[in-house]
Design a protein around this motif. Structure first.
Motif, PDB file in Angstrom:
ATOM      1  N   ALA A 378       0.856  -1.189   0.000  1.00 51.87           N
ATOM      2  CA  ALA A 378       0.000   0.000   0.000  1.00 51.87           C
ATOM      3  C   ALA A 378       0.889   1.234   0.000  1.00 51.87           C
ATOM      4  CB  ALA A 378      -0.909  -0.002   1.229  1.00 51.87           C
ATOM      5  N   HIS A 379       0.421   2.307  -0.654  1.00 54.80           N
ATOM      6  CA  HIS A 379       1.234   3.524  -0.735  1.00 54.80           C
ATOM      7  C   HIS A 379       1.344   4.219   0.619  1.00 54.80           C
ATOM      8  CE1 HIS A 379       0.102   2.829  -4.934  1.00 54.80           C
ATOM      9  NE2 HIS A 379       1.145   3.566  -5.270  1.00 54.80           N
ATOM     10  N   ASN A 380       0.225   4.300   1.333  1.00 53.30           N
ATOM     11  CA  ASN A 380       0.213   4.868   2.680  1.00 53.30           C
ATOM     12  C   ASN A 380       0.830   6.261   2.756  1.00 53.30           C
ATOM     13  OD1 ASN A 380      -1.172   2.825   4.009  1.00 53.30           O
ATOM     14  ND2 ASN A 380       0.667   1.598   4.252  1.00 53.30           N
ATOM     15  N   CYS A 381       0.318   7.166   1.929  1.00 59.54           N
ATOM     16  CA  CYS A 381       0.735   8.564   2.023  1.00 59.54           C
ATOM     17  C   CYS A 381       0.369   9.096   3.407  1.00 59.54           C
ATOM     18  CB  CYS A 381       0.028   9.400   0.960  1.00 59.54           C
ATOM     19  SG  CYS A 381       0.176   8.742  -0.711  1.00 59.54           S
ATOM     20  N   MET A 382       1.166   9.988   3.935  1.00 56.60           N
ATOM     21  CA  MET A 382       0.875  10.546   5.247  1.00 56.60           C
ATOM     22  C   MET A 382      -0.492  11.221   5.256  1.00 56.60           C
ATOM     23  SD  MET A 382       1.820  10.853   8.329  1.00 56.60           S
ATOM     24  CE  MET A 382       3.532  10.325   8.217  1.00 56.60           C
ATOM     25  N   GLU A 383      -0.819  11.898   4.182  1.00 57.27           N
ATOM     26  CA  GLU A 383      -2.132  12.533   4.037  1.00 57.27           C
ATOM     27  C   GLU A 383      -3.039  11.587   3.242  1.00 57.27           C
ATOM     28  OE1 GLU A 383      -4.010  16.592   1.996  1.00 57.27           O
ATOM     29  OE2 GLU A 383      -2.218  15.644   1.166  1.00 57.27           O
ATOM     30  N   PRO A 384      -4.067  11.018   3.869  1.00 54.84           N
ATOM     31  CA  PRO A 384      -4.965  10.117   3.122  1.00 54.84           C
ATOM     32  C   PRO A 384      -5.642  10.831   1.961  1.00 54.84           C
ATOM     33  CG  PRO A 384      -5.325   9.952   5.496  1.00 54.84           C
ATOM     34  CD  PRO A 384      -4.448  11.146   5.277  1.00 54.84           C
ATOM     35  N   MET A 385      -6.242  10.054   1.067  1.00 53.17           N
ATOM     36  CA  MET A 385      -6.914  10.635  -0.091  1.00 53.17           C
ATOM     37  C   MET A 385      -8.034  11.573   0.366  1.00 53.17           C
ATOM     38  SD  MET A 385      -5.091   9.263  -2.393  1.00 53.17           S
ATOM     39  CE  MET A 385      -3.791   9.029  -1.175  1.00 53.17           C
ATOM     40  N   ASN A 386      -8.146  12.690  -0.331  1.00 53.85           N
ATOM     41  CA  ASN A 386      -9.190  13.671  -0.036  1.00 53.85           C
ATOM     42  C   ASN A 386      -9.331  14.616  -1.210  1.00 53.85           C
ATOM     43  OD1 ASN A 386      -7.756  16.515   0.681  1.00 53.85           O
ATOM     44  ND2 ASN A 386      -6.445  14.801   1.315  1.00 53.85           N
ATOM     45  N   PHE A 387     -10.482  15.268  -1.314  1.00 49.23           N
ATOM     46  CA  PHE A 387     -10.664  16.289  -2.350  1.00 49.23           C
ATOM     47  C   PHE A 387     -11.890  17.125  -2.033  1.00 49.23           C
ATOM     48  CE2 PHE A 387      -9.581  18.026  -6.463  1.00 49.23           C
ATOM     49  CZ  PHE A 387      -8.249  17.629  -6.602  1.00 49.23           C
ATOM     50  N   PHE A 388     -11.782  18.401  -2.357  1.00 49.48           N
ATOM     51  CA  PHE A 388     -12.906  19.331  -2.212  1.00 49.48           C
ATOM     52  C   PHE A 388     -13.592  19.474  -3.559  1.00 49.48           C
ATOM     53  CE2 PHE A 388     -14.554  23.605  -2.951  1.00 49.48           C
ATOM     54  CZ  PHE A 388     -15.457  23.748  -1.905  1.00 49.48           C
ATOM     55  N   GLY A 532      -1.429  -0.122  -9.273  1.00 48.44           N
ATOM     56  CA  GLY A 532      -1.001   1.059 -10.011  1.00 48.44           C
ATOM     57  C   GLY A 532       0.466   1.333  -9.753  1.00 48.44           C
ATOM     58  N   ALA A 533       0.925   2.467 -10.276  1.00 48.63           N
ATOM     59  CA  ALA A 533       2.326   2.838 -10.119  1.00 48.63           C
ATOM     60  C   ALA A 533       2.675   3.027  -8.652  1.00 48.63           C
ATOM     61  CB  ALA A 533       2.607   4.127 -10.893  1.00 48.63           C
ATOM     62  N   PHE A 534       3.827   2.499  -8.274  1.00 51.38           N
ATOM     63  CA  PHE A 534       4.377   2.660  -6.931  1.00 51.38           C
ATOM     64  C   PHE A 534       5.804   3.151  -7.135  1.00 51.38           C
ATOM     65  CE2 PHE A 534       6.241   1.482  -2.922  1.00 51.38           C
ATOM     66  CZ  PHE A 534       5.200   1.463  -2.001  1.00 51.38           C
ATOM     67  N   ARG A 535       6.287   4.016  -6.320  1.00 55.73           N
ATOM     68  CA  ARG A 535       7.599   4.648  -6.494  1.00 55.73           C
ATOM     69  C   ARG A 535       8.576   3.745  -7.255  1.00 55.73           C
ATOM     70  NH1 ARG A 535      10.599   7.848  -1.577  1.00 55.73           N
ATOM     71  NH2 ARG A 535      11.927   9.161  -2.887  1.00 55.73           N
ATOM     72  N   ALA A 536       9.006   4.218  -8.441  1.00 58.75           N
ATOM     73  CA  ALA A 536       9.860   3.443  -9.338  1.00 58.75           C
ATOM     74  C   ALA A 536       9.166   2.155  -9.764  1.00 58.75           C
ATOM     75  CB  ALA A 536      11.208   3.152  -8.721  1.00 58.75           C
ATOM     76  N   PRO A 537       8.053   2.259 -10.506  1.00 63.62           N
ATOM     77  CA  PRO A 537       7.266   1.076 -10.875  1.00 63.62           C
ATOM     78  C   PRO A 537       8.115  -0.047 -11.469  1.00 63.62           C
ATOM     79  CG  PRO A 537       6.142   3.067 -11.568  1.00 63.62           C
ATOM     80  CD  PRO A 537       7.500   3.499 -11.082  1.00 63.62           C
ATOM     81  N   ARG A 538       7.809  -1.247 -11.024  1.00 63.42           N
ATOM     82  CA  ARG A 538       8.473  -2.481 -11.457  1.00 63.42           C
ATOM     83  C   ARG A 538       9.933  -2.544 -11.017  1.00 63.42           C
ATOM     84  NH1 ARG A 538       7.953  -3.362 -17.540  1.00 63.42           N
ATOM     85  NH2 ARG A 538       8.107  -1.106 -17.714  1.00 63.42           N
TER      86      ARG A 538
END
Length: 758
Positions: A378-388, A532-538
């Motif tokens: 899992a990518h686990n960005c410090m800021e979870p997904m969100n949008f206004f 999906g893409a993860f830092r430096a895919p593959r």
């Protein structure tokens, strides 16, 4: 100096040039300049002009000499918001203290690549941003020459002050800006020689640093608007399941709850963009006045889910064909491992063949074969997904953290049917991306929810929503074979790589081109789990596996692991096999030699175990040497020496930070992280079970060195991440006497420690 075409015609220039408050505003067509426009900012040393004339995507000069550069590309922590305006300021010859940067909104008519991904921001923007600064400077010089009636050749500029060589005349950019409006845009301009840089190559502080450390609004989660409601989603508990029914009567009566309903983010008849990757299209939505109220309502909501036969059919067929009688279409990690281990020889497609590898293996005195695996991540960005989102009256206003705003705009256009000119996407700074925010389903969800509510909303994912919502790094499996002759020399190399649901293979990367006999095969398995893409895919897996195998191979051959690689690279450089090799053997060897020298490889008297690795990806080369020990089953990493060839380094401190961060990130994921599944259900949903590296587990020191070769900048955000995993595995072997083939390594480390005790 080098001359470049500006690519800016008078007609396009007039469209984006205006005069306001005595200032010159210059808009550039970045498409003509062959790259994405990206920029940043610096704290002002002067007072701002009384009025700015705002345009999307431009360099503007105020009447007091202040320069504002709008940043079209998203900022995800790679610090392009500082580094890219440094490039403009360099060619403009302006005092860095007088540069101001603001984030631009999405504007595809002006900018061609408003995207953060692939470590391409500096690389793609290098020439376009330099050209923009040089073009503006040339127009200002021309205006001054006309004012003084002297040749431009008699003028010079430094720190935004133009001087005449044959008199005491001087003038600031702000004073001449208005006159420059009528100057014809030069067809070509001269760019500086590298040795005359004053800003590029010097360290400048992150322009957002003060806002970050003082908690000022920068991120999507900071967004607030009067009348705004909070929305959260409820998704299926397992991959392969979908919504059936719900009982929402009691929940709708809870304090602050405005509504509960279902949405279909991507109806079947909607044409998707490549970025429209979402684990679950049909969702339950809870909308209320506050995040806490909505979270409590989610807990009380009773939702019934059902198996989706269309989603699970292919998986069941695959499992049954592998002899699994209890196949259900709901995936489990144990089944994943069994399938990947057995499918390589049955499903492979030959991607590259040099020489006669089959014959070489048949005649080999000895064959070495090893397999390597890694789990979903899992990518686990410090800021979870969100949008206004504020959608009403046929218009959509959207604001939040997204790496692909241009594609998101197209998705909104298709999903809501709004004209593009009625869609406004503003970008916030992101609390992490790592590829996760390339996929904007959460933006589309926010827009659909706002339209249904007829009110502005902020969609917020909880950590559990974020971690179990898919778009993971795929699970991979690779088998390497090497053929050795009677003299213990390497005669053939074979890589068979695949994964769920894609292969990590790069068939034309090292050691391809360094051997007469080489075979590369690829395969993949279907899955319901969205990736999906993860830092430096593959590369984020295959690099570590490859470098681990090369180390073991060098040991079997009785050779020093660095010299073994250098010998192969010498062959690839002097007498390469094939014409499709996608790496520069000399640059590859260069970072290995630098890492060897800087680490004192040949004189290791520290008593620590040491591993080496090197890799090429995203147009850059990185070699890393890791020193460590193992005590009480715990790895203790003392130091990592990094040698990096990414061309010209624009902002050394920022570059060093990226290498340090990528190195620590790579160590953490290889050692500790994994996403597992049981009957389609993610077994990790928060950090109590999903392990990330902790402060005490990070290296005590990351020693970073850059190759100074004057080459135009290449990638840097991703290249340090993949190879460190190989250096870690090789060091672990030296410390424990056991090779590590399966990530996360911590599981095997504990097992090996127990074996050693026994």
């Amino acid at each position: 100096m080098s001359k470049v075409k500006t690519g800016i015609g008078r007609r396009s220039f007039i469209k984006s040039v205006s005069v306001a408050s005595g200032g010159l505003i210059i808009g550039f067509n970045w498409m003509a300049c062959k790259g994405p426009a990206e920029e940043g900012s610096k704290e002002m040393a002067m007072q701002m002009p009384d009025e700015w004339f705002e345009l999307n995507g431009y360099l503007k000069i105020g009447d007091n000499g202040i320069v504002t550069i709008y940043s079209p590309n998203p900022e995800i922590g790679q610090n392009v918001k500082t580094s890219m305006p440094m490039i403009v300021a360099e060619e403009l010859d302006v005092d860095w203290n007088n540069v101001v940067v603001e984030q631009a909104p999405l504007n595809t008519e002006v900018f061609t690549r408003q995207l953060a991904g692939g470590s391409q921001s500096i690389r793609q923007g290098w020439e376009s941003l330099r050209t923009a600064g040089a073009t503006a400077k040339q127009m200002l010089l021309t205006a001054a020459a006309k004012k003084w009636e002297v040749p431009v050749s008699e003028l010079s500029v430094a720190d935004g002050i133009i001087k005449h060589a044959n008199s005491d005349k001087s003038i600031g950019y702000g004073e001449i800006a208005k006159a420059a409006v009528d100057v014809e845009i030069p067809e070509e301009v001269e760019l500086k020689d590298n040795d005359s840089f004053k800003i590029i190559g010097t360290s400048r502080k992150n322009v957002d640093a003060k806002k970050i450390v003082t908690g000022q609004p920068l991120y999507g989660l900071d967004t607030y608007k009067d009348g705004m409601l909070i929305a959260m989603i409820v998704q299926p508990p397992a991959f392969g399941m979908e919504f059936k029914s719900m009982d929402d009567e009691k929940v709708k009566e809870m304090p602050g709850i405005k509504d509960v309903f279902t949405i279909d983010t991507y109806p079947e008849d909607m044409e998707k963009e490549w970025s429209d990757v979402g684990a679950f299209s049909k969702l339950v939505v809870v909308v209320g006045e506050s995040t806490w109220q909505v979270m409590q309502a989610k807990k009380e909501l009773k939702v019934e889910w059902d198996l989706n036969p269309e989603l699970t059919k292919e998986i069941e067929i695959l499992e049954k064909s592998a002899g699994m009688d209890d196949a259900s279409g709901l995936e489990s990690s144990g089944i994943h491992a069994s399938l990947m281990a057995g499918v390589g020889s049955k499903k492979s497609e030959i991607i590259r063949r040099d020489g006669d590898p089959e014959k070489a293996f048949k005649n080999a005195a000895r064959v070495i074969e090893r397999s390597y695996t890694c789990p979903f991540l899992a990518h686990n960005c410090m800021e979870p997904m969100n949008f206004f989102a504020d959608v009403s009256g046929g218009k959509a206003q959207l604001l939040g953290p997204i790496q692909t705003p241009e594609y998101a705009e197209k998705s909104i256009n298709k999903r809501l049917g709004f004209d593009l000119e009625n869609i406004d996407i503003q970008m916030t700074r992101m609390g992490g991306g790592f590829g996760r925010r390339l996929y904007g389903h959460f933006l589309v969800e926010a827009a659909v929810i706002s339209e249904k509510m007829g009110a502005p909303i902020k969609l917020v994912y909880s950590r559990e929503d974020d971690m179990t919502n898919g778009v993971y790094r795929p699970a991979y499996h690779v088998t390497y074979r090497a053929a050795l002759d009677a003299s213990n020399k390497l005669t053939a190399f074979h890589v068979n790589a695949g994964g769920i649901p894609e292969s990590p293979l790069f068939a034309n990367r090292f050691p391809a081109g360094a051997l007469d006999n080489y075979l590369a095969e690829s395969w993949s398995l279907n899955s319901n789990i969205s990736v999906g893409a993860f830092r430096a895919p593959r590369s984020n897996f295959i690099a570590g596996a490859e470098q681990s195998f090369l180390d073991e191979l060098a040991e079997e051959m009785g050779e020093d692991p660095i010299q073994f690689r250098l010998d192969m690279l010498e062959r690839a450089g002097n007498d390469p096999v094939g014409e499709e090799n996608d790496y520069d053997a000399a640059r590859y060897a260069g970072v290995l030699k630098m890492a060897r020298d800087k680490s004192g490889w040949t004189n290791n008297n520290s008593g620590l175990s040491r591993g080496v690795s090197a890799y090429y990806c995203h147009n850059s080369y990185v070699a890393q040497i890791l020193d460590m020990s193992v005590k009480n089953n715990e790895p203790l990493i003392d130091k990592v020496t990094c040698a990096v060839d990414c061309g010209i380094v624009v902002n050394p401190d920022a570059a060093k930070n990226m290498v340090e961060g990528g190195t620590i990130d790579g160590i953490g994921h290889a050692l500790y992280s994994e996403m597992t599944f049981e009957d389609g259900v993610p077994q990790q949903s928060n950090f109590d079970k999903y392990r990330l590296i902790r402060h005490k587990e990070a290296p005590k020191k990351v020693d970073v060195h850059f190759v100074d070769n004057g080459i135009d900048p290449t990638g840097l955000g991703e290249p340090p991440f993949p190879p460190i995993q190989g250096a870690l595995a090789n060091a672990l072997y030296k410390a424990t006497g056991k090779r590590f083939y399966k990530q996360p390594f911590i599981n095997e480390l504990k097992t090996s420690s127990q074996d050693l005790k026994t």
